[in-house]
Design a protein around this motif. Structure first.
Motif, PDB file in Angstrom:
ATOM      1  N   ARG A   7       0.831  -1.195   0.000  1.00 46.14           N
ATOM      2  CA  ARG A   7       0.000   0.000   0.000  1.00 46.14           C
ATOM      3  C   ARG A   7       0.879   1.264   0.000  1.00 46.14           C
ATOM      4  NH1 ARG A   7      -5.356   2.059   0.745  1.00 46.14           N
ATOM      5  NH2 ARG A   7      -5.029   4.308   0.514  1.00 46.14           N
ATOM      6  N   MET A   8       1.965   1.240   0.792  1.00 51.47           N
ATOM      7  CA  MET A   8       2.886   2.389   0.829  1.00 51.47           C
ATOM      8  C   MET A   8       3.513   2.622  -0.550  1.00 51.47           C
ATOM      9  SD  MET A   8       2.871   3.232   4.142  1.00 51.47           S
ATOM     10  CE  MET A   8       2.284   2.427   5.632  1.00 51.47           C
TER      11      MET A   8
ATOM     12  N   SER B 138      -0.884   4.646   5.778  1.00 49.33           N
ATOM     13  CA  SER B 138      -0.358   5.373   4.626  1.00 49.33           C
ATOM     14  C   SER B 138      -0.891   6.800   4.591  1.00 49.33           C
ATOM     15  CB  SER B 138      -0.726   4.638   3.334  1.00 49.33           C
ATOM     16  OG  SER B 138      -0.251   5.341   2.207  1.00 49.33           O
TER      17      SER B 138
ATOM     18  N   ASP C  18       1.110   4.173  -2.868  1.00 48.76           N
ATOM     19  CA  ASP C  18       0.915   5.585  -2.548  1.00 48.76           C
ATOM     20  C   ASP C  18       2.194   6.404  -2.693  1.00 48.76           C
ATOM     21  OD1 ASP C  18      -1.717   5.063  -2.036  1.00 48.76           O
ATOM     22  OD2 ASP C  18      -1.506   4.977   0.140  1.00 48.76           O
TER      23      ASP C  18
ATOM     24  N   GLN D 291       1.304  10.395   5.336  1.00 49.24           N
ATOM     25  CA  GLN D 291       1.412  11.460   4.335  1.00 49.24           C
ATOM     26  C   GLN D 291       1.189  12.838   4.956  1.00 49.24           C
ATOM     27  OE1 GLN D 291      -0.597  10.522   0.472  1.00 49.24           O
ATOM     28  NE2 GLN D 291      -0.845   8.484   1.360  1.00 49.24           N
TER      29      GLN D 291
END
Length: 381
Positions: free
Chosen positions: A239-240, A350, A243, A354
């Motif tokens: 997922r990181m 995530s 993103d 950010q």
């Protein structure tokens, strides 16, 4: 043991002594030496009690009770000049007694030790720092059949060494250390050596015994915590990457419940972690110097309003006055052990980072520069 004379280019033997003739006693001396220098046994150990007598319907006392870096209980039996015939039987009884101790009981035992001998402190916090876990609920202490035995004496009888070798062959992690005093003038020197299993063969012997035990045991077929963590971090790191969070792009899934990312400041890391109850995104200060961690934390805390304004909400400011580390974090409740919640938890980590990274890093770099903190080394990253 020999003394080297550089001038004459000769060696001369030191005089081997007996503890008894030097006036040393088992509890007053040998035991205290190990309490204050447990790494003399070749590894990091956390002594959690000495002269432990918390056994039902018996007045017997276990010399030292410790934890190793994997959360396993270590039963340490000390003898001075002679091991005696019954030391292995004693240790096995003590191991049976402590094998059922649960995490809460072990924390209480260590708390009693700290209060009596160390002037207090938080037992749960110290265990967490020793095991490098975030919360005591995530500490895996005294798992089934992981207890270890360490015997220490100047001389071991044959029946003792034979029994220890037999135990090793059946998957029990046991060691013998020979401790011998030598004199050089008024100075006393101590030689402490692991003799069983020999250091150069220890890993082979332990692995061979473990293999035999594993092959003879029925497969449990259940996913352990390490496997579960690997599964979650595999999903979360993907997922990181999706993103485009570059700070975590080179990390691999871990068996730990936390991952660290580089901040550019020595001994300060961005943190992702989860327990059974919650997930965290944080900044953790892990310098071994407690005062340095608190100094950096306080400088950042002075800019709390600015940092939380950039983040867009309140943060947890965990100075941890009784501990070495300090932390700033955002947290969210999740059932971290439920794979059904992993996608949502990974998305939260995530999205939160950010905002968290840009809110913290500029202030961190400015504060660290003002406090003369060094840049981050390869070992820190």
């Amino acid at each position: 043991m020999f003394r080297v004379d550089r001038n004459l280019n000769r060696i001369s033997p030191l005089s081997r002594k007996r503890f008894g003739e030097l006036g040393f006693r088992e509890r007053e001396h040998l035991q205290e030496w190990l309490v204050h220098q447990p790494d003399a046994l070749g590894e990091d150990l956390l002594i959690i009690q000495k002269e432990f007598d918390g056994f039902d319907e018996t007045r017997e006392r276990l010399d030292l009770l410790a934890l190793d870096r994997d959360g396993n209980l270590v039963i340490i039996e000390n003898k001075l000049d002679d091991s005696g015939r019954d030391v292995t039987w004693q240790a096995l009884k003590y191991t049976a007694y402590v094998s059922a101790l649960k995490t809460r009981q072990l924390v209480d035992i260590y708390q009693q030790y700290l209060d009596r001998y160390e002037g207090g402190g938080s037992a749960a916090q110290r265990i967490c720092e020793f095991l490098e876990v975030e919360d005591i609920s995530d500490a895996e202490l005294n798992r089934r059949n992981t207890e270890r035995l360490i015997f220490i004496a100047a001389n071991f009888r044959k029946e003792v060494t034979a029994t220890v070798l037999w135990l090793i062959g059946r998957g029990v992690n046991a060691k013998c250390f020979r401790v011998q005093p030598f004199s050089f003038g008024e100075e006393i020197l101590l030689d402490l050596q692991q003799i069983i299993p020999p250091r150069e063969a220890a890993e082979y012997m332990v692995n061979l015994a473990a293999k035999e035990v594993e092959e003879s045991a029925n497969a449990e077929g259940q996913m352990r915590r390490h496997d579960m963590r690997m599964g979650y971090w595999t999903l979360a790191l993907q997922r990181m990457r999706d993103d485009r969070l570059a700070i975590f792009s080179n990390l691999s899934p871990s068996k730990n419940n936390w991952l660290w990312g580089s901040t550019g400041v020595s001994k300060v890391h961005f943190l992702l972690s989860f327990t059974q109850q919650e997930a965290r995104v944080g900044l953790t200060m892990v310098n071994k110097d407690q005062a340095e961690n608190k100094r950096l934390f306080d400088a950042l805390h002075a800019r709390k309003e600015e940092i939380e304004g950039k983040f867009g909400g309140p943060l947890l400011w965990l100075r941890k006055d009784d501990g070495i580390q300090s932390m700033i974090a955002a947290s969210q409740n999740f059932s971290g052990f439920d794979p059904g919640e992993w996608p949502a938890m990974a998305a939260w980590m995530s999205e939160t980072f950010q905002k968290f990274g840009p809110a913290l890093k500029p202030a961190l770099l400015e504060v660290a520069a003002g406090l003369s903190f060094a840049g981050e080394s390869e070992d820190d990253a």
